[in-house]
Design a protein around this motif. Structure first.
Motif: not given
Length: 129
Positions: A57-68
């Protein structure tokens, strides 16, 4: 501009679980620390880094996709024969992967699809030459 390599970075919940899963499938380790575990795939040693989600999350400066809720990408792994596709199927099941597409013919090829414990998707494909 010229690029000499490409690799993937994905977020995961549990580094130990991810390390165990890909180790059981026989992928070559590329290093592990407290924030990531990394493996090499294929003859060209394509690298996938699996980062703990907070670091990702820090690296992309965004939320991580919810793969569900959806998909991000599907990686394709080549097989040398239909029999090898079935060997992969058993190995993935034994390692705890989820089969989302049962083995089946596609045009002149044969494949099945699986996801790792975090939901990252792969298919194993035999495509005769």
């Amino acid at each position: 501009m010229k690029t000499s390599k490409i690799w993937a970075n994905l977020g995961v919940e549990d580094l130990q679980r991810t390390t165990k899963f890909y180790s059981e499938l026989g992928f070559k380790p590329n290093g592990t620390n407290t924030e990531l575990t990394s493996f090499m795939f294929g003859e060209d040693n394509f690298i996938i880094h699996f980062f703990v989600k907070e670091r990702f999350k820090w690296a992309v400066n965004d939320e991580v996709a919810d793969l569900k809720q959806g998909n991000e990408i599907i990686f394709s792994l080549s097989a040398e024969s239909v029999d090898e596709v079935h060997q992969w199927l058993l190995a993935v099941k034994n390692a705890g992967g989820r089969i989302f597409a049962e083995p089946q013919s596609f045009e002149k090829g044969y494949f099945f699809g699986f996801s790792d414990p975090d939901g990252h998707k792969f298919n194993v494909l035999y495509w005769p030459k």
